[in-house]
Design a protein around this motif. Structure first.
Motif, PDB file in Angstrom:
ATOM      1  N   SER A  22       0.813  -1.215   0.000  1.00  0.00           N
ATOM      2  CA  SER A  22       0.000   0.000   0.000  1.00  0.00           C
ATOM      3  C   SER A  22       0.855   1.279   0.000  1.00  0.00           C
ATOM      4  O   SER A  22       1.745   1.449   0.836  1.00  0.00           O
ATOM      5  CB  SER A  22      -0.884  -0.013   1.256  1.00  0.00           C
ATOM      6  N   LYS A  23       0.504   2.168  -0.907  1.00  0.00           N
ATOM      7  CA  LYS A  23       1.169   3.485  -0.962  1.00  0.00           C
ATOM      8  C   LYS A  23       0.887   4.271   0.310  1.00  0.00           C
ATOM      9  O   LYS A  23       1.794   4.856   0.916  1.00  0.00           O
ATOM     10  CB  LYS A  23       0.635   4.275  -2.169  1.00  0.00           C
ATOM     11  N   SER A  24      -0.381   4.303   0.714  1.00  0.00           N
ATOM     12  CA  SER A  24      -0.766   5.165   1.843  1.00  0.00           C
ATOM     13  C   SER A  24      -0.145   4.664   3.140  1.00  0.00           C
ATOM     14  O   SER A  24       0.323   5.458   3.964  1.00  0.00           O
ATOM     15  CB  SER A  24      -2.288   5.207   1.960  1.00  0.00           C
ATOM     16  N   HIS A 201      -9.006   7.463   4.863  1.00  0.00           N
ATOM     17  CA  HIS A 201      -7.562   7.703   4.976  1.00  0.00           C
ATOM     18  C   HIS A 201      -7.212   8.406   6.287  1.00  0.00           C
ATOM     19  O   HIS A 201      -6.127   8.212   6.826  1.00  0.00           O
ATOM     20  CB  HIS A 201      -7.061   8.526   3.778  1.00  0.00           C
ATOM     21  N   GLU A 250       0.569  -3.781   4.367  1.00  0.00           N
ATOM     22  CA  GLU A 250      -0.472  -4.591   3.688  1.00  0.00           C
ATOM     23  C   GLU A 250      -0.401  -4.386   2.164  1.00  0.00           C
ATOM     24  O   GLU A 250       0.103  -3.359   1.713  1.00  0.00           O
ATOM     25  CB  GLU A 250      -1.876  -4.107   4.125  1.00  0.00           C
ATOM     26  N   ASP A 252      -1.761  -3.228  -1.497  1.00  0.00           N
ATOM     27  CA  ASP A 252      -2.503  -2.004  -1.847  1.00  0.00           C
ATOM     28  C   ASP A 252      -3.890  -2.377  -2.379  1.00  0.00           C
ATOM     29  O   ASP A 252      -4.045  -2.805  -3.529  1.00  0.00           O
ATOM     30  CB  ASP A 252      -1.726  -1.202  -2.898  1.00  0.00           C
ATOM     31  N   THR A 254      -6.447  -0.468  -3.047  1.00  0.00           N
ATOM     32  CA  THR A 254      -6.973   0.398  -4.120  1.00  0.00           C
ATOM     33  C   THR A 254      -6.490  -0.137  -5.466  1.00  0.00           C
ATOM     34  O   THR A 254      -7.259  -0.254  -6.421  1.00  0.00           O
ATOM     35  CB  THR A 254      -6.526   1.855  -3.919  1.00  0.00           C
ATOM     36  N   THR A 279      -8.964  -3.724   8.024  1.00  0.00           N
ATOM     37  CA  THR A 279      -8.042  -2.738   7.457  1.00  0.00           C
ATOM     38  C   THR A 279      -8.736  -1.384   7.382  1.00  0.00           C
ATOM     39  O   THR A 279      -9.973  -1.319   7.356  1.00  0.00           O
ATOM     40  CB  THR A 279      -7.608  -3.163   6.032  1.00  0.00           C
ATOM     41  N   GLN A 281      -7.880   0.597   4.794  1.00  0.00           N
ATOM     42  CA  GLN A 281      -7.690   1.014   3.404  1.00  0.00           C
ATOM     43  C   GLN A 281      -9.029   1.225   2.689  1.00  0.00           C
ATOM     44  O   GLN A 281      -9.959   0.412   2.834  1.00  0.00           O
ATOM     45  CB  GLN A 281      -6.890  -0.035   2.647  1.00  0.00           C
ATOM     46  N   THR A 423       2.477   4.625  -8.461  1.00  0.00           N
ATOM     47  CA  THR A 423       2.198   3.679  -7.362  1.00  0.00           C
ATOM     48  C   THR A 423       2.418   2.213  -7.745  1.00  0.00           C
ATOM     49  O   THR A 423       2.370   1.355  -6.866  1.00  0.00           O
ATOM     50  CB  THR A 423       0.725   3.780  -6.887  1.00  0.00           C
TER      51      THR A 423
END
Ligand SMILES: O=C(O)C1=C[C@@H](OP(=O)(O)O)[C@@H](O)[C@H](O)C1
Ligand SMILES: C=C(OP(=O)(O)O)C(=O)O
Length: 442
Positions: A22-24, A201, A250, A252, A254, A279, A281, A423
């Motif tokens: 995950s990017k975030s 987020h 984790e 990603d 999205t 999660t 996300q 990403t």
């Protein structure tokens, strides 16, 4: 510019796809590791343009980042000390928003700059909040936007500071303040007096800060599901020492979207291993979003998310305010659907990598589709489609949107496909692996 011919697929899928991390979560973990009191071992971090910029950003403030098998060992500096005085943001919202408050903590001037398109992304709500905490902004040709230089000292004379934040254009303004809040020498109360998009987020930020020893309390009441709007947003953030230790990122969720949606378009099934049981996300909402459009979707006892489709896609009406990041993938499904769709609550997407409402309307129409964007809404209706060269506007999610349409519509070509590196650098290889029906690992 690199053009990619989107592959058509006329037979059902059967693939297992391991997603990139995950990017975030990676962005938050890097910032928290910079502010921690001890080293952090980050296992399974995402390596892509946005996170490489974030790694360079925390190094700029003095963190030492060492490559280890399967991860990154981050040793925080004794004191935040800008090295060159410049942060390169690229087009990454996380970098431009999360590191600006860190610069104020350092008490030294830092220049923030990025891609040309980054200059269109909103920053004002965050810069206004930081001004109240003592920041000054200069060399800012377009007020409230990159590039700028931040300087000034944290105003630490009060025991308690209350900040009213206008976060209507990005939840990242709130996440940015929450992330640095443990390192402040006073209690901070953050109240959002505007609409707050992408609440999932913000909830992720609170969970991540608190998992590292932070003391953030949500005084505004709980949000329900992703489509329940919360009336009041208020957080109390107490000073705290942030722990290091081992943190695992984790997959990603999205970026799972295009692969799950592909199973709906082509028929057959796609499985994504290691789908977290719980999660924060935004992408966990695919489970609820795709079912009414015709998918059979479930988490297997082994923890894979399995999506099965039959090639027929129904229309949808949904409010995506809390999870706007999922819109381009959903819009691709709506473009291929047999019924009209309406996506609401997505005005903030006009400040993403590009103005995504205008970009989606333009590119859907370019392919023969029917789309109408209003200030905060996108309506899409069925129409015969044809191939063309789809523009991506430096937006990874526009490229993924076009790849989905290309599964069914011959002749879709995607301009500047390399923008997926924001990403998901291996997107096209993973896509082709999925189409070959093999087990793909990103
Ligand atoms: O904090 C984050 O990691 C993100 C928050 C959201 O931003 P906005 O609130 O600007 O939509 C989301 O769209 C973005 O992709 C990532
Ligand atoms: C909006 C997005 O990115 P950013 O973190 O740059 O805001 C996105 O990835 O969809």
């Amino acid at each position: 510019m690199s053009v990619w011919n989107a592959p058509v697929k006329s037979t059902p899928l059967n693939a297992v796809i391991s997603l990139p991390p995950s990017k975030s979560l990676t962005a938050r973990a890097l910032v928290l590791a910079l502010l921690a009191e001890e080293p952090t071992l980050l296992t399974n971090p995402l390596r892509c343009r946005d996170t490489e910029l974030m790694i360079a950003g925390i190094q700029e403030f003095g963190a030492q980042v060492d490559e280890q098998a399967g991860g990154l060992l981050i040793t925080p500096p004794a004191k935040l000390t800008p090295q060159t005085g410049i942060i390169e943001c690229g087009l990454a919202g996380t970098v431009m928003r999360f590191l600006t408050p860190v610069a104020l903590l350092s008490g030294r001037p830092v220049r923030f700059q990025g891609d040309e398109a980054a200059g269109a992304r909103p920053m004002k709500g965050l810069l206004d909040a930081l001004t109240k905490l003592g920041a000054q902004f200069s060399d800012m040709p377009k007020p409230g936007h990159l590039p700028f230089t931040i300087s000034g000292q944290l105003n630490a004379s009060e025991q308690l500071q209350q900040l009213q934040v206008d976060a209507s254009s990005s939840s990242q303004f709130v996440s940015a303040l929450l992330l640095i809040s443990p390192a402040l020498p006073f209690e901070l109360q953050i109240e959002v007096d505007s609409v707050l998009p992408s609440i999932r987020h913000v909830e992720m930020t609170v969970a991540e800060v608190n998992a590292c020893g932070g003391q953030i309390e949500n005084l505004g009441g709980e949000t329900g599901d992703w489509n329940t709007r919360q009336i009041r947003h208020l957080w109390r953030c107490r000073p705290a020492c942030l722990r290091g230790g081992e943190r695992h990122i984790e997959p990603d969720l999205t970026n799972a979207g295009p692969f799950l949606a592909a199973a709906m378009i082509c028929g057959g099934q796609v499985s994504i291993p290691h789908w977290p049981a719980k999660t924060f996300q935004a992408g966990d909402a695919w489970r609820q979003l795709l079912t009414p459009m015709g998918a059979r979707i479930y988490r297997s006892p082994e923890g894979s998310l399995v999506c099965q489709g039959n090639g027929v896609i129904g229309g949808t009406q949904c409010d995506l305010e809390a999870i706007g990041e999922l819109t381009p993938t959903l819009a691709a499904l709506c473009t291929l659907a047999v019924e009209p769709s309406k996506l609401t609550g997505i005005g903030h997407l006009r400040g993403h990598e590009t103005d995504r409402l205008t970009a989606l309307e333009t590119e859907i129409k370019r392919l023969g589709g029917k789309a109408k964007a209003s200030e905060t809404t996108l309506r899409i209706s069925p129409s015969p489609l044809h191939g063309d060269l789809v523009q991506t506007y430096a937006d990874h999610r526009m490229a993924m949107f076009a790849a989905l349409i290309g599964l069914q519509v011959p002749g879709v070509r995607i301009a500047d496909i390399k923008c997926v590196a924001k990403t998901f650098p291996d997107f096209t290889a993973t896509w082709e692996t999925m189409l070959a029906g093999a087990n793909g690992s990103a």
